[in-house]
Design a protein around this motif. Sequence first.
Motif, PDB file in Angstrom:
ATOM      1  N   LEU A 104       0.722  -1.290   0.053  1.00  0.00           N
ATOM      2  CA  LEU A 104       0.026  -0.001  -0.018  1.00  0.00           C
ATOM      3  C   LEU A 104       0.804   1.225   0.033  1.00  0.00           C
ATOM      4  N   PHE A 105       1.910   1.366   0.869  1.00  0.00           N
ATOM      5  CA  PHE A 105       2.740   2.340   0.702  1.00  0.00           C
ATOM      6  C   PHE A 105       3.461   2.458  -0.570  1.00  0.00           C
ATOM      7  N   ALA A 106       3.921   1.395  -1.280  1.00  0.00           N
ATOM      8  CA  ALA A 106       4.589   1.725  -2.392  1.00  0.00           C
ATOM      9  C   ALA A 106       3.538   2.107  -3.491  1.00  0.00           C
ATOM     10  N   ALA A 107       2.275   1.738  -3.442  1.00  0.00           N
ATOM     11  CA  ALA A 107       1.275   2.147  -4.526  1.00  0.00           C
ATOM     12  C   ALA A 107       1.143   3.651  -4.256  1.00  0.00           C
ATOM     13  N   ALA A 108       0.842   4.174  -2.833  1.00  0.00           N
ATOM     14  CA  ALA A 108       0.485   5.479  -2.582  1.00  0.00           C
ATOM     15  C   ALA A 108       1.981   6.329  -3.048  1.00  0.00           C
ATOM     16  N   ALA A 146      -4.879  -4.977  -9.967  1.00  0.00           N
ATOM     17  CA  ALA A 146      -6.363  -5.135  -9.689  1.00  0.00           C
ATOM     18  C   ALA A 146      -6.728  -5.392  -8.045  1.00  0.00           C
ATOM     19  N   ASN A 147      -5.586  -5.892  -7.402  1.00  0.00           N
ATOM     20  CA  ASN A 147      -5.470  -6.173  -6.024  1.00  0.00           C
ATOM     21  C   ASN A 147      -5.366  -4.932  -5.040  1.00  0.00           C
ATOM     22  N   ILE A 148      -5.064  -3.517  -5.881  1.00  0.00           N
ATOM     23  CA  ILE A 148      -4.947  -2.318  -4.962  1.00  0.00           C
ATOM     24  C   ILE A 148      -6.087  -1.551  -5.137  1.00  0.00           C
ATOM     25  N   TYR A 149      -6.691  -1.021  -4.362  1.00  0.00           N
ATOM     26  CA  TYR A 149      -7.831   0.237  -4.572  1.00  0.00           C
ATOM     27  C   TYR A 149      -7.141   1.251  -4.031  1.00  0.00           C
ATOM     28  N   HIS A 195     -13.698  -6.440   4.127  1.00  0.00           N
ATOM     29  CA  HIS A 195     -12.734  -5.979   5.337  1.00  0.00           C
ATOM     30  C   HIS A 195     -11.477  -5.916   4.567  1.00  0.00           C
ATOM     31  N   LEU A 196     -11.088  -4.275   4.614  1.00  0.00           N
ATOM     32  CA  LEU A 196      -9.932  -3.575   3.923  1.00  0.00           C
ATOM     33  C   LEU A 196      -8.809  -3.306   4.888  1.00  0.00           C
ATOM     34  N   ARG A 197      -7.565  -3.186   4.358  1.00  0.00           N
ATOM     35  CA  ARG A 197      -6.440  -2.627   4.910  1.00  0.00           C
ATOM     36  C   ARG A 197      -6.118  -1.215   4.215  1.00  0.00           C
ATOM     37  N   VAL A 198      -6.555   0.015   4.718  1.00  0.00           N
ATOM     38  CA  VAL A 198      -6.531   1.256   4.152  1.00  0.00           C
ATOM     39  C   VAL A 198      -5.176   2.271   4.735  1.00  0.00           C
ATOM     40  N   VAL A 212       0.426  20.757   1.226  1.00  0.00           N
ATOM     41  CA  VAL A 212      -0.538  19.550   1.007  1.00  0.00           C
ATOM     42  C   VAL A 212      -1.697  20.002  -0.003  1.00  0.00           C
ATOM     43  N   ILE A 213      -1.660  19.634  -0.984  1.00  0.00           N
ATOM     44  CA  ILE A 213      -2.804  19.662  -2.220  1.00  0.00           C
ATOM     45  C   ILE A 213      -3.808  18.516  -2.175  1.00  0.00           C
ATOM     46  N   GLY A 214      -3.735  17.309  -1.247  1.00  0.00           N
ATOM     47  CA  GLY A 214      -4.881  16.480  -1.365  1.00  0.00           C
ATOM     48  C   GLY A 214      -4.542  15.376  -0.430  1.00  0.00           C
ATOM     49  N   TYR A 215      -5.181  14.394  -0.811  1.00  0.00           N
ATOM     50  CA  TYR A 215      -4.903  13.014  -0.163  1.00  0.00           C
ATOM     51  C   TYR A 215      -4.961  11.930  -1.010  1.00  0.00           C
ATOM     52  N   VAL A 216      -4.097  10.994  -0.766  1.00  0.00           N
ATOM     53  CA  VAL A 216      -4.323   9.617  -1.796  1.00  0.00           C
ATOM     54  C   VAL A 216      -4.611   8.403  -0.544  1.00  0.00           C
ATOM     55  N   GLN A 217      -5.484   7.575  -1.024  1.00  0.00           N
ATOM     56  CA  GLN A 217      -5.714   6.464  -0.152  1.00  0.00           C
ATOM     57  C   GLN A 217      -5.694   5.227  -0.951  1.00  0.00           C
ATOM     58  N   THR A 218      -4.765   4.238  -0.447  1.00  0.00           N
ATOM     59  CA  THR A 218      -4.609   2.989  -1.088  1.00  0.00           C
ATOM     60  C   THR A 218      -5.312   1.998  -0.054  1.00  0.00           C
ATOM     61  N   ALA A 219      -5.887   0.887  -0.694  1.00  0.00           N
ATOM     62  CA  ALA A 219      -6.385  -0.269   0.078  1.00  0.00           C
ATOM     63  C   ALA A 219      -6.245  -1.469  -0.594  1.00  0.00           C
ATOM     64  N   ALA A 220      -6.062  -2.429   0.376  1.00  0.00           N
ATOM     65  CA  ALA A 220      -6.196  -3.955  -0.225  1.00  0.00           C
ATOM     66  C   ALA A 220      -7.059  -4.701   0.637  1.00  0.00           C
ATOM     67  N   SER A 221      -7.720  -5.891   0.165  1.00  0.00           N
ATOM     68  CA  SER A 221      -8.578  -6.520   0.692  1.00  0.00           C
ATOM     69  C   SER A 221      -7.690  -7.797   1.971  1.00  0.00           C
ATOM     70  N   LEU A 222      -8.346  -7.645   2.773  1.00  0.00           N
ATOM     71  CA  LEU A 222      -7.613  -8.772   3.960  1.00  0.00           C
ATOM     72  C   LEU A 222      -8.681  -9.891   3.969  1.00  0.00           C
ATOM     73  N   ARG A 223      -9.413 -10.294   2.616  1.00  0.00           N
ATOM     74  CA  ARG A 223      -9.999 -11.608   2.953  1.00  0.00           C
ATOM     75  C   ARG A 223      -9.206 -12.846   2.992  1.00  0.00           C
ATOM     76  N   GLN A 224      -7.898 -12.785   2.157  1.00  0.00           N
ATOM     77  CA  GLN A 224      -7.105 -13.953   2.204  1.00  0.00           C
ATOM     78  C   GLN A 224      -6.423 -14.037   3.554  1.00  0.00           C
TER      79      GLN A 224
END
Length: 479
Positions: free
Chosen positions: A42-46, A78-81, A126-129, A142-154
Amino acid sequence: MTLRLRLTLWYSAVLAGVLALFGVSVYGILSYSLLAVIDQSLFAAATEIANASTISPVLGIRLVNLPDLEAEDRFGGANIYAQVWRLDGTRATQTDNLPPEAGPLDAQGLSAGGQVYRNVYLENAHLRVYTARLVDKTDKKVIGYVQTAASLRQMDAVQGVLVLVLVGSSILSVALAALIGYLSASRALKPLKVMTQTALQITRADDLSRRIPVSQTGDEVGRLAAAFNETLERLERLFTAQRRFLADVSHELRTPLTAIRGNVDLLERLGGADPESLRDIRSETERMTRLVGDLLILAQADSGHLPLARAPVSLDTLLLEVVREVQVLAGHLHVLVGDIDQLMVIGDRDRLKQVILNLVSNSIKYTPEGGRVTLGLARVNDFARLTVSDTGIGIPPEDLPKIFDRFYRVDKARARTEGGAGLGLAIAQRIAQMHGGRIEAASEGPNKGTTFSLWLPLAPTAPKKPDDHKPGAARPPAR
C-alpha cells in the motif's frame, strides 16, 4: 481426588498453558508478518501515485495533473484500490475496480489529516487502508490526500485456518498428553497401590511377615518400598520380641506364685506356721521382687526414663570395690585382679557398679568350684575396656548372639535353680548403651570359659597417650 488424577490434571494444565502461549505467539507473528507485507504494498502504491502527480502553473493558477488510475497494470494492479481526494473533500479520481458512487475508503483516516494505516469494513468488505498526504514538491504544501487499500479476505482466511489448526491440535495434544500422563502416573504409582494393599492385609491379617516387592529401578518409589520393608522387618522383630517377652514374664512370674500358693495351702492344712514353708515363701517372694525390679529397670531404660547421674567415675576404684564385695559370693572360686589402668569415665556410679556386679556374678554362677574369675581394666584408644574372664562352662557359638536377649539362659535348668531369670545381661547391656558403650561376649565353646568386655568412652579430661591421636581413635575397635 486421587493423586493420579491430580497429576494428570496438573500435567494437562501446564501443557495447555504452553500450547496457548505458543498459539498466541504464532498467530501474532503471522498476522504481523502478513500486515507488514500488505502495508508495504500500500505504501509503494501511494508513493507511486504521488510521484506520478504533477502541478502545472497556468495564468497564475496551479493545475494538478493526476495519473490515470484506471490502468490496472499500474499502482499495484487489480488487487489495490486507490482514491485521490482534494482538500475540499471532493474526489479527484479513483481506480476502476471501485464503484463510481464509492465514498472514501477510510473517512476517519481523511479526517485525521496524516499518514495512517487502518482496518475498515466497507460494505462487508474487510480492507486495509493507507491514507497519505499529497504534497506539492515545490512549496511542500498539502494539495490533497491519496488512499490505497487492499482486501484482507485472504489474510482472514489464513488466520481462520491457523486458529482451527492451533485449537484443534492443542485440544488433541492435551487429550493425548492427559491419557499418556494418566497411564504413566498409574504405572509409576502402582507400587504405592501395592504398598497400600499390603498394609491393609497386614492390618487385617495381623501378619508382619508380608513384604512389598521392590523394583530394581532405583527410583523414589522403589526406595520408599525398601524403607517400608525395613520398617516392617523392624516391627516384626519388635512384636516377636514383645510376644516372647510377655510369654517369658508370665512363665517367670507363675513359678514363684505357684510355689507361694503351694506353701500357703500346706500351711492351711497343717494349721500352723511351718518354718520351711515360710522360708520358701520368703525366697520366692524375694525372687519375684527381684524379677519385678529388673523388669522395671528395663521398662524405664526402654522408655528413656531411667535416671542416670553424670559425674566422673574412677573405674579402677569401682572395680576393686566390686572385687571385695563378691569375695563372699565366690566361695571356693578364685577372683583375681589382672592389669588395671587408672581410668576415668562420665556416668552413673551406681549403675556402672550394677553392670560390673552382673558380669562378675554371672561368671561366678557358671564357673565350677576351683575355677577362677579374672578382672582387668585397660585403655584402648579413647575407650576403657573392662574385662571379666572365667574358666566356666563357656557358651556354645550358636548361643553367643542371644545371651543379651531378655529371659535367655544358656543353662536354663541351672539358672532357674539359682534364681536367675535371664535379665541380668540384658540390663547390663542396656545400661552400657545408655553410657555410650557396649558389652561384648567371647567364648571358644563349651567348658572353655567366657570373656565379657565392657567398653565405655573415657572422660574428656582423661590423659591421653601419644599413640591416641592415630586415625580411628574416636571409636572403639570393631567387634
